[in-house]
Design a protein around this motif. Structure first.
Motif, PDB file in Angstrom:
ATOM      1  N   VAL A 132      87.282  41.681  19.078  1.00  0.00           N
ATOM      2  CA  VAL A 132      86.467  40.733  19.839  1.00  0.00           C
ATOM      3  C   VAL A 132      85.023  41.199  19.693  1.00  0.00           C
ATOM      4  CG1 VAL A 132      86.072  39.581  22.036  1.00  0.00           C
ATOM      5  CG2 VAL A 132      88.360  40.438  21.483  1.00  0.00           C
ATOM      6  N   VAL A 133      84.181  40.376  19.072  1.00  0.00           N
ATOM      7  CA  VAL A 133      82.845  40.849  18.693  1.00  0.00           C
ATOM      8  C   VAL A 133      81.768  39.834  19.052  1.00  0.00           C
ATOM      9  CG1 VAL A 133      83.819  42.156  16.767  1.00  0.00           C
ATOM     10  CG2 VAL A 133      82.932  39.853  16.362  1.00  0.00           C
ATOM     11  N   GLY A 134      80.545  40.351  19.190  1.00  0.00           N
ATOM     12  CA  GLY A 134      79.367  39.504  19.216  1.00  0.00           C
ATOM     13  C   GLY A 134      78.952  39.202  17.786  1.00  0.00           C
ATOM     14  N   THR A 135      77.933  38.379  17.624  1.00  0.00           N
ATOM     15  CA  THR A 135      77.560  37.924  16.274  1.00  0.00           C
ATOM     16  C   THR A 135      76.287  38.574  15.741  1.00  0.00           C
ATOM     17  OG1 THR A 135      76.390  36.045  17.265  1.00  0.00           O
ATOM     18  CG2 THR A 135      78.673  35.685  16.575  1.00  0.00           C
ATOM     19  N   GLN A 136      75.805  39.645  16.414  1.00  0.00           N
ATOM     20  CA  GLN A 136      74.521  40.195  16.009  1.00  0.00           C
ATOM     21  C   GLN A 136      74.556  40.877  14.648  1.00  0.00           C
ATOM     22  OE1 GLN A 136      71.739  39.519  17.517  1.00  0.00           O
ATOM     23  NE2 GLN A 136      70.532  40.631  16.000  1.00  0.00           N
ATOM     24  N   VAL A 137      75.674  41.491  14.280  1.00  0.00           N
ATOM     25  CA  VAL A 137      75.754  42.108  12.954  1.00  0.00           C
ATOM     26  C   VAL A 137      75.570  41.049  11.876  1.00  0.00           C
ATOM     27  CG1 VAL A 137      77.269  43.299  11.324  1.00  0.00           C
ATOM     28  CG2 VAL A 137      77.165  44.059  13.696  1.00  0.00           C
ATOM     29  N   GLY A 138      76.244  39.910  12.044  1.00  0.00           N
ATOM     30  CA  GLY A 138      76.065  38.815  11.097  1.00  0.00           C
ATOM     31  C   GLY A 138      74.657  38.254  11.129  1.00  0.00           C
ATOM     32  N   ARG A 139      74.077  38.152  12.337  1.00  0.00           N
ATOM     33  CA  ARG A 139      72.715  37.623  12.448  1.00  0.00           C
ATOM     34  C   ARG A 139      71.707  38.553  11.781  1.00  0.00           C
ATOM     35  NH1 ARG A 139      69.772  36.472  18.180  1.00  0.00           N
ATOM     36  NH2 ARG A 139      71.350  34.822  18.447  1.00  0.00           N
ATOM     37  N   ASN A 140      71.911  39.863  11.919  1.00  0.00           N
ATOM     38  CA  ASN A 140      71.004  40.812  11.272  1.00  0.00           C
ATOM     39  C   ASN A 140      70.988  40.621   9.758  1.00  0.00           C
ATOM     40  OD1 ASN A 140      70.199  41.999  13.656  1.00  0.00           O
ATOM     41  ND2 ASN A 140      71.670  43.682  13.537  1.00  0.00           N
ATOM     42  N   ILE A 141      72.160  40.376   9.189  1.00  0.00           N
ATOM     43  CA  ILE A 141      72.230  40.153   7.743  1.00  0.00           C
ATOM     44  C   ILE A 141      71.534  38.845   7.379  1.00  0.00           C
ATOM     45  CG2 ILE A 141      73.791  39.735   5.801  1.00  0.00           C
ATOM     46  CD1 ILE A 141      75.775  41.626   7.102  1.00  0.00           C
ATOM     47  N   THR A 142      71.743  37.803   8.184  1.00  0.00           N
ATOM     48  CA  THR A 142      71.045  36.536   7.945  1.00  0.00           C
ATOM     49  C   THR A 142      69.539  36.741   7.964  1.00  0.00           C
ATOM     50  OG1 THR A 142      72.835  35.230   8.939  1.00  0.00           O
ATOM     51  CG2 THR A 142      70.687  34.184   8.786  1.00  0.00           C
ATOM     52  N   ILE A 143      69.044  37.490   8.943  1.00  0.00           N
ATOM     53  CA  ILE A 143      67.603  37.732   9.056  1.00  0.00           C
ATOM     54  C   ILE A 143      67.085  38.508   7.853  1.00  0.00           C
ATOM     55  CG2 ILE A 143      65.843  38.991  10.369  1.00  0.00           C
ATOM     56  CD1 ILE A 143      67.453  38.301  12.905  1.00  0.00           C
ATOM     57  N   ARG A 144      67.783  39.579   7.478  1.00  0.00           N
ATOM     58  CA  ARG A 144      67.317  40.395   6.357  1.00  0.00           C
ATOM     59  C   ARG A 144      67.289  39.600   5.054  1.00  0.00           C
ATOM     60  NH1 ARG A 144      70.170  44.646   8.774  1.00  0.00           N
ATOM     61  NH2 ARG A 144      71.998  44.243   7.513  1.00  0.00           N
ATOM     62  N   GLN A 145      68.349  38.842   4.800  1.00  0.00           N
ATOM     63  CA  GLN A 145      68.393  38.095   3.546  1.00  0.00           C
ATOM     64  C   GLN A 145      67.425  36.913   3.570  1.00  0.00           C
ATOM     65  OE1 GLN A 145      72.423  37.296   2.253  1.00  0.00           O
ATOM     66  NE2 GLN A 145      72.939  39.468   2.226  1.00  0.00           N
ATOM     67  N   THR A 146      67.181  36.353   4.760  1.00  0.00           N
ATOM     68  CA  THR A 146      66.157  35.313   4.888  1.00  0.00           C
ATOM     69  C   THR A 146      64.785  35.881   4.570  1.00  0.00           C
ATOM     70  OG1 THR A 146      67.397  34.029   6.533  1.00  0.00           O
ATOM     71  CG2 THR A 146      65.007  33.751   6.510  1.00  0.00           C
ATOM     72  N   ASN A 147      64.460  37.029   5.163  1.00  0.00           N
ATOM     73  CA  ASN A 147      63.166  37.662   4.899  1.00  0.00           C
ATOM     74  C   ASN A 147      62.994  37.983   3.423  1.00  0.00           C
ATOM     75  OD1 ASN A 147      62.553  37.548   7.616  1.00  0.00           O
ATOM     76  ND2 ASN A 147      63.138  39.668   8.033  1.00  0.00           N
ATOM     77  N   SER A 148      64.054  38.482   2.803  1.00  0.00           N
ATOM     78  CA  SER A 148      63.989  38.836   1.389  1.00  0.00           C
ATOM     79  C   SER A 148      63.687  37.617   0.522  1.00  0.00           C
ATOM     80  CB  SER A 148      65.311  39.480   0.960  1.00  0.00           C
ATOM     81  OG  SER A 148      65.305  39.790  -0.415  1.00  0.00           O
ATOM     82  N   GLU A 149      64.369  36.511   0.800  1.00  0.00           N
ATOM     83  CA  GLU A 149      64.137  35.299   0.011  1.00  0.00           C
ATOM     84  C   GLU A 149      62.750  34.721   0.261  1.00  0.00           C
ATOM     85  OE1 GLU A 149      66.798  32.254  -0.634  1.00  0.00           O
ATOM     86  OE2 GLU A 149      68.587  33.504  -0.859  1.00  0.00           O
ATOM     87  N   LEU A 150      62.283  34.794   1.508  1.00  0.00           N
ATOM     88  CA  LEU A 150      60.959  34.257   1.819  1.00  0.00           C
ATOM     89  C   LEU A 150      59.859  35.057   1.134  1.00  0.00           C
ATOM     90  CD1 LEU A 150      61.371  33.434   5.622  1.00  0.00           C
ATOM     91  CD2 LEU A 150      61.148  31.801   3.743  1.00  0.00           C
ATOM     92  N   VAL A 151      60.005  36.380   1.108  1.00  0.00           N
ATOM     93  CA  VAL A 151      59.012  37.218   0.431  1.00  0.00           C
ATOM     94  C   VAL A 151      59.001  36.916  -1.062  1.00  0.00           C
ATOM     95  CG1 VAL A 151      58.443  39.587  -0.218  1.00  0.00           C
ATOM     96  CG2 VAL A 151      59.060  39.061   2.146  1.00  0.00           C
ATOM     97  N   GLU A 152      60.183  36.806  -1.651  1.00  0.00           N
ATOM     98  CA  GLU A 152      60.275  36.488  -3.083  1.00  0.00           C
ATOM     99  C   GLU A 152      59.668  35.118  -3.374  1.00  0.00           C
ATOM    100  OE1 GLU A 152      63.757  35.843  -6.483  1.00  0.00           O
ATOM    101  OE2 GLU A 152      64.223  36.844  -4.591  1.00  0.00           O
ATOM    102  N   ARG A 153      59.931  34.177  -2.488  1.00  0.00           N
ATOM    103  CA  ARG A 153      59.396  32.826  -2.655  1.00  0.00           C
ATOM    104  C   ARG A 153      57.872  32.828  -2.553  1.00  0.00           C
ATOM    105  NH1 ARG A 153      61.467  27.468  -1.042  1.00  0.00           N
ATOM    106  NH2 ARG A 153      59.740  26.150  -0.346  1.00  0.00           N
ATOM    107  N   LYS A 154      57.346  33.599  -1.593  1.00  0.00           N
ATOM    108  CA  LYS A 154      55.894  33.648  -1.393  1.00  0.00           C
ATOM    109  C   LYS A 154      55.196  34.331  -2.567  1.00  0.00           C
ATOM    110  CE  LYS A 154      52.483  34.833   2.175  1.00  0.00           C
ATOM    111  NZ  LYS A 154      52.080  33.425   2.421  1.00  0.00           N
ATOM    112  N   GLN A 155      55.808  35.387  -3.083  1.00  0.00           N
ATOM    113  CA  GLN A 155      55.211  36.112  -4.201  1.00  0.00           C
ATOM    114  C   GLN A 155      55.225  35.302  -5.488  1.00  0.00           C
ATOM    115  OE1 GLN A 155      57.486  39.744  -4.233  1.00  0.00           O
ATOM    116  NE2 GLN A 155      56.186  40.751  -2.693  1.00  0.00           N
ATOM    117  N   SER A 156      56.234  34.454  -5.654  1.00  0.00           N
ATOM    118  CA  SER A 156      56.318  33.643  -6.872  1.00  0.00           C
ATOM    119  C   SER A 156      55.258  32.552  -6.907  1.00  0.00           C
ATOM    120  CB  SER A 156      57.700  33.010  -6.988  1.00  0.00           C
ATOM    121  OG  SER A 156      57.896  32.047  -5.962  1.00  0.00           O
TER     122      SER A 156
END
Length: 462
Positions: A132-156
């Motif tokens: 029985v779990v909360g969803t923060q571990v999954g949310r942390n991954i969503t945030i990290r991968q979102t940030n990664s894609e946004l940085v790559e998008r901005k740099q391109s």
């Protein structure tokens, strides 16, 4: 105004279209040799049309789901049937996000700590759940991968258009089915619901994953082909309460020592810290994706300041990271269908009207309000990233929460109360303290849905 129209009839939620349009293919059997045919007469027997959850996803008629739509694979009755017939080698795993925990705690008149304790005890001792779990571990991954894609998008620097958050399935379905020009803007990172499900499926060879979510559209998200198998059943807090009433169970009877977290720790998968997956992060109660992007970028500019700019209504907010006189990063929150419509108009046409706004201090400690910012204009369409949610007020005001049949004013007041409790009761966990590098990349595949000319029209009340 007509006396038949009341305030409760006016809301900003996306509802099904006036007609549900489902492409169908009808095959007729060829007459067998030797059978007699009566020319000029056709059978009056109509073939029954069965509309499944996958049909909703493949359809281009409705914007999103609601309680009126029959969801054939996602309901508490479906879960009960599956639970009674779980194979012996299959473990039950249950996940629940902060918004649902707060709504249920408020409904039962419990503190959040007491509810968490009771919920885990209920799922473990009555339903036999292993995890029985909360969803923060999954949310942390969503945030990290979102940030990664946004940085790559901005740099391109390939586009100046904002990326659109895709964790709200109501908005995603709206874009795919009615606004195909928005599909290229969608960021393809999966939501915490799906990533949590994927992680739980890795915890044991055979897992049945039940999740409690604040929105009915999450049922449709769980049935996407690019997320199939990650979540077996989605129910809302409303359905959870109905299920417990049918079983004649009182959640409050399962409460024990609130200070004792041993059961919560026992019900955590190997390697999961319960102090993380039952926690939250800085930012909005809808996930904080916009604010987390700015925090991520601020590490590259230690002398920059974060400005928070309010829009023309409470469902629009912009964050700007300003280094001297230059805006080095920006993001925004945009909730509610009316605001979404305005966003679509601005993204698909040129020109924007100025509006008066007021600037607030950044939510995190240490933020300074810049003088002379009253002339700044909050314009989400000019930012790097937009955290879009279909429900007004965001996920804390989701249609599946226990806000009753209240009018829009009372619903928003309740949402504000839950928002305040969210900030007060759920401790934020710094992102870097959650988990290490993500071994997998979790992505959706978005496509515009083409309308079919061969359709059967069905009323929206079935």
């Amino acid at each position: 105004m007509s006396s038949l129209l009341s305030e409760s009839d006016l809301n900003d939620f996306i509802s099904p279209g006036l007609a549900c349009i489902k492409p169908t293919e009808t095959t007729k059997e060829e007459p067998k040799a030797g059978n007699e045919l009566e020319v000029g007469k056709e059978s009056n027997d109509l073939e029954k049309v069965s509309i499944s959850l996958q049909d909703c996803l493949a359809c281009s008629g409705c914007i999103t789901s609601s309680e009126e739509i029959l969801l054939s694979r996602q309901s508490h009755t479906v879960f009960m049937e599956a639970w009674k017939n779980l194979p012996e080698d299959t473990l039950l795993a249950v996940s629940i996000p902060p918004q649902c925990r707060l709504s249920l705690a408020q409904y039962y008149g419990m503190t959040l700590g007491a509810f968490d304790n009771s919920f885990v005890s209920l799922m473990r001792n009555h339903f036999g759940a292993r995890y029985v779990v909360g969803t923060q571990v999954g949310r942390n991954i969503t945030i990290r991968q979102t940030n990664s894609e946004l940085v790559e998008r901005k740099q391109s620097q390939k586009t100046n258009s904002p990326a659109l958050c895709a964790v709200c399935p109501g908005f995603v379905l709206y874009a795919e089915k009615t606004k195909p020009e928005l599909v290229p803007y969608l960021l393809d990172v999966k939501s915490p619901q799906q990533i949590t499900g994927s992680l739980l499926k890795e915890a044991a060879p055979h897992i049945y994953h039940l999740t409690v979510m604040p929105c009915f559209d999450k049922k449709l998200e769980a049935s996407r082909k690019d997320g199939e198998g990650e979540v077996d059943c989605v129910i809302t807090p409303r359905e959870l309460v109905s299920m417990l009433q049918e079983l004649q169970l009182d959640l409050r009877s399962f409460v024990s020592d609130v200070e004792d977290n041993s059961l919560i720790e026992t019900c955590s998968p190997p390697g999961w810290d319960y102090r993380v997956h039952w926690a939250s992060n800085e930012g909005s109660s809808s996930g904080g994706f916009a604010y987390q992007y700015i925090l991520h970028q601020s590490k590259l500019y230690p002398d920059a300041e974060i400005l928070t700019i309010e829009g023309k209504n409470s469902d629009i907010r912009e964050y700007r990271l300003v280094d001297g006189t230059k805006t080095v990063a920006s993001s925004s929150q945009l909730y509610g269908f009316r605001n979404i419509q305005n966003m679509v108009r601005k993204l698909t046409s040129s020109g924007a009207s100025a509006r008066n706004v007021k600037v607030l201090r950044k939510r995190a400690s240490g933020g300074a309000q810049r003088t002379g910012t009253a002339s700044l204009v909050a314009d989400p369409t000019k930012t790097d990233f937009i955290e879009v949610m279909a429900c007004p007020g965001g996920c804390i005001n989701g249609g599946g929460l226990l806000n009753g049949e209240q009018n829009s004013t009372k619903r928003r007041a309740l949402a504000k109360s839950l928002e305040a409790e969210y900030e007060r009761s759920i401790p934020p966990v710094p992102l870097e303290e959650s988990t290490g590098h993500d071994p997998r990349v979790y992505k959706y595949t978005f496509t515009a849905v083409e309308k079919s000319s061969d359709v059967v029209t069905v009323g929206n009340t079935w």
